[in-house]
Design an enzyme around this catalytic site. Structure first.
Site, PDB file in Angstrom:
ATOM      1  N   HIS A 150       0.841  -1.207   0.000  1.00 46.32           N
ATOM      2  CA  HIS A 150       0.000   0.000   0.000  1.00 46.32           C
ATOM      3  C   HIS A 150       0.865   1.241   0.000  1.00 46.32           C
ATOM      4  O   HIS A 150       1.830   1.339   0.750  1.00 46.32           O
ATOM      5  CB  HIS A 150      -0.904   0.017   1.237  1.00 46.32           C
ATOM      6  CG  HIS A 150      -1.959   1.076   1.150  1.00 46.32           C
ATOM      7  ND1 HIS A 150      -3.197   0.832   0.611  1.00 46.32           N
ATOM      8  CD2 HIS A 150      -1.946   2.387   1.477  1.00 46.32           C
ATOM      9  CE1 HIS A 150      -3.904   1.939   0.619  1.00 46.32           C
ATOM     10  NE2 HIS A 150      -3.174   2.905   1.145  1.00 46.32           N
TER      11      HIS A 150
ATOM     12  N   ASP B 196     -15.008   2.507   5.594  1.00 46.52           N
ATOM     13  CA  ASP B 196     -13.959   3.405   5.092  1.00 46.52           C
ATOM     14  C   ASP B 196     -14.454   4.207   3.893  1.00 46.52           C
ATOM     15  O   ASP B 196     -14.143   5.388   3.751  1.00 46.52           O
ATOM     16  CB  ASP B 196     -12.708   2.608   4.706  1.00 46.52           C
ATOM     17  CG  ASP B 196     -11.595   3.537   4.233  1.00 46.52           C
ATOM     18  OD1 ASP B 196     -11.180   4.407   5.024  1.00 46.52           O
ATOM     19  OD2 ASP B 196     -11.181   3.440   3.073  1.00 46.52           O
TER      20      ASP B 196
ATOM     21  N   ARG C  29     -14.231  12.577   5.167  1.00 50.25           N
ATOM     22  CA  ARG C  29     -12.950  13.198   5.543  1.00 50.25           C
ATOM     23  C   ARG C  29     -12.443  14.094   4.423  1.00 50.25           C
ATOM     24  O   ARG C  29     -11.885  15.171   4.673  1.00 50.25           O
ATOM     25  CB  ARG C  29     -11.894  12.106   5.821  1.00 50.25           C
ATOM     26  CG  ARG C  29     -12.102  11.406   7.158  1.00 50.25           C
ATOM     27  CD  ARG C  29     -11.235  10.165   7.258  1.00 50.25           C
ATOM     28  NE  ARG C  29      -9.828  10.461   7.160  1.00 50.25           N
ATOM     29  CZ  ARG C  29      -8.916   9.587   6.741  1.00 50.25           C
ATOM     30  NH1 ARG C  29      -9.250   8.380   6.360  1.00 50.25           N
ATOM     31  NH2 ARG C  29      -7.648   9.936   6.691  1.00 50.25           N
TER      32      ARG C  29
ATOM     33  N   SER D 150      -7.821   3.646   8.318  1.00 56.50           N
ATOM     34  CA  SER D 150      -8.366   3.541   6.967  1.00 56.50           C
ATOM     35  C   SER D 150      -7.560   2.515   6.161  1.00 56.50           C
ATOM     36  O   SER D 150      -8.114   1.605   5.535  1.00 56.50           O
ATOM     37  CB  SER D 150      -8.304   4.918   6.303  1.00 56.50           C
ATOM     38  OG  SER D 150      -8.429   4.820   4.915  1.00 56.50           O
TER      39      SER D 150
ATOM     40  N   LYS E  19      -8.474  -2.038   5.599  1.00 54.25           N
ATOM     41  CA  LYS E  19      -8.607  -2.634   4.264  1.00 54.25           C
ATOM     42  C   LYS E  19      -7.588  -3.759   4.069  1.00 54.25           C
ATOM     43  O   LYS E  19      -7.905  -4.811   3.516  1.00 54.25           O
ATOM     44  CB  LYS E  19      -8.425  -1.560   3.179  1.00 54.25           C
ATOM     45  CG  LYS E  19      -9.604  -0.585   3.142  1.00 54.25           C
ATOM     46  CD  LYS E  19      -9.394   0.549   2.167  1.00 54.25           C
ATOM     47  CE  LYS E  19      -8.414   1.565   2.627  1.00 54.25           C
ATOM     48  NZ  LYS E  19      -8.408   2.846   1.963  1.00 54.25           N
TER      49      LYS E  19
HETATM   50  N1  URA Z   1      -5.017   6.157   1.831  1.00 51.97           N
HETATM   51  C1  URA Z   1      -6.082   5.532   2.413  1.00 51.97           C
HETATM   52  O1  URA Z   1      -6.493   4.457   1.991  1.00 51.97           O
HETATM   53  N2  URA Z   1      -6.651   6.132   3.474  1.00 51.97           N
HETATM   54  C2  URA Z   1      -6.230   7.305   3.977  1.00 51.97           C
HETATM   55  O2  URA Z   1      -6.791   7.768   4.948  1.00 51.97           O
HETATM   56  C3  URA Z   1      -5.137   7.949   3.349  1.00 51.97           C
HETATM   57  C4  URA Z   1      -4.530   7.342   2.282  1.00 51.97           C
END
Ligand code: URA
Length: 435
Positions: free
Chosen positions: A83, A162, A169, A184, A188
């Site tokens: 990620h 999310d 957000r 967040s 995931k």
């Molecule tokens: N990427 C994400 O998936 N969530 C965030 O809050 C910031 C970057």
């Protein structure tokens, strides 16, 4: 229990219980808690933060708001997820996933679309004619099993909390909070259920985190959660003060990734991709970090990684001819050249500014749901450290929309800093943290 009391408690800086955090998360996801109360709650978190236990509780509540998979069991082998916290010109997934796949490590990757000045892997892949990102879970598992990796759009049933919270957000200036970013991302990753995770935490003008200590704090918070959930993990703190590589914009970035996979392009992008891939191979147990680096380089130089990319693109419906003949991804209707305004060394190219210029050309979206122009973007002809003379071509702008290229070229000139003295060489990776 009610939302008002929980908001007030956090506004006063007190610690919330697991039940209270679950109440807010599930209540908002189901539509029982309105946007205005969730916005106030998120703002209170931005000001007063969440400690480790609260962050863990929020992550768990978010993770359990939808489907929880065990992808490694479904695929039948070691799966490593990756990620990036997001940046400009960040196309590392397109290189890193096939490199790891070529080395025998599965990479199941759920990705997002771009928003604002940052790009998204899904938009980039959709530049390839026919490429489907909206595939079913069983197709995803099959492609990972058969080709070593697959990239699909995040499904609606994976962490629905999310989806809703992030959208809020984004419009309430509550994105750049460490516990909110951590929960967040990690909800995931944990919901997908890979064996390990490599995090690319970007730092600089084009990233959410503006300083290395801030980025390390976010990385440590994510790594400690990963450890608690018995996931092998590593975090690379990488530079986002300038765009990564030479291309910014969807089709341009796919083409640049292909060039790296074909071994044609050296430099920052390849270096960062090899660092990420070697850390993924390392946490997958493929050897020590140096032999993993060698393996990653070999996968590129032997052409195996590019073959993996072609196979996966083909199984996802993409026209693999476009990976050879880039013009099949579309040709921009309009181009413009940006010239150096003075003589000297290029000392900086502002990542955020470049991302905003690409957005103005049509490469990104201002609002969720906006269409993107896959042909739009910027190709840097010169980069930091190069010496230029006044009037030299430093970048080409591409667009197929009605963008004011003259104005964008003038704006872009201001994002390029030219100095008399030679800039110091910047590191691409500032540090590597492992759980
Ligand atoms: N990427 C994400 O998936 N969530 C965030 O809050 C910031 C970057």
């Amino acid at each position: 229990m009610n939302a008002y009391d929980i908001i007030l408690k956090k506004r006063r800086g007190a610690k919330l219980t697991e039940d209270e955090l679950r109440f807010m998360t599930i209540g908002f996801t189901k539509g029982d808690i309105p946007d205005y109360q969730m916005s106030a709650f998120l703002m209170a978190v931005c000001f007063n933060s969440l400690d480790t236990e609260e962050t863990r509780a929020l992550t768990l509540a978010m993770m359990n708001s939808g489907e929880v998979y065990s992808i490694s069991r479904e695929v039948g082998g070691i799966c490593i997820d990756k990620h990036s916290t997001g940046g400009v010109g960040d196309k590392t997934t397109l290189v890193v996933a096939p490199v790891c796949a070529a080395c025998g490590v599965y990479v199941p990757k759920m990705s997002g679309r771009g928003l604002g000045h940052t790009g998204g892997t899904i938009d980039k892949l959709e530049s390839i004619p026919g490429f489907l990102t909206d595939i079913t879970h069983s197709q995803f598992v099959k492609i990972v099993r058969e080709t070593g990796f697959s990239v699909m759009s995040q499904t609606k049933d994976l962490v629905p909390a999310d989806r809703k919270i992030y959208a809020l957000r984004d419009v309430t200036a509550t994105v750049d909070s460490i516990p909110l970013i951590c929960s967040s991302i990690m909800s995931k990753k944990l919901a997908l259920g890979a064996d390990g995770i490599v995090l690319d935490v970007k730092v600089g003008s084009g990233a959410f985190m503006k300083t290395v200590p801030e980025a390390e704090k976010l990385a440590e918070s994510m790594l400690s959660l990963a450890k608690e959930f018995k996931k092998r993990s590593a975090a690379l703190i990488s530079d986002m003060e300038m765009p990564l590589g030479r291309a910014v914009g969807n089709a341009l970035e796919v083409a640049e990734s292909c060039d790296v996979l074909k071994g044609r392009t050296k430099g920052a992008l390849r270096d960062v991709c090899v660092d990420l891939a070697s850390n993924m191979l390392y946490i997958a147990g493929k050897g020590d970090i140096e032999s993993c680096r060698e393996m990653a380089n070999k996968a590129i130089d032997s052409g195996k990684a590019f073959e993996c990319f072609e196979r996966s693109v083909s199984m996802q419906g993409g026209n693999t001819q476009a990976l050879h003949k880039y013009s099949l991804m579309g040709k921009a209707a309009d181009t413009a050249v940006v010239y150096a305004p003075s003589e000297g060394y290029i000392s900086a190219i502002d990542a955020e500014g470049t991302g905003l210029a690409a957005l103005a050309l049509g490469a990104g979206r201002r609002r969720k749901g906006d269409a993107v122009d896959h042909t739009a973007g910027i190709r840097l002809l010169k980069t930091v450290g190069d010496y230029v003379y006044e009037g030299d071509e430093i970048a080409t702008l591409y667009t197929s929309s009605k963008a004011d290229t003259e104005q964008i070229a003038a704006d872009f000139q201001r994002y390029v800093l030219i100095t008399v003295s030679q800039p110091r060489r910047r590191e691409h990776i500032f540090s590597v943290l492992r759980a």
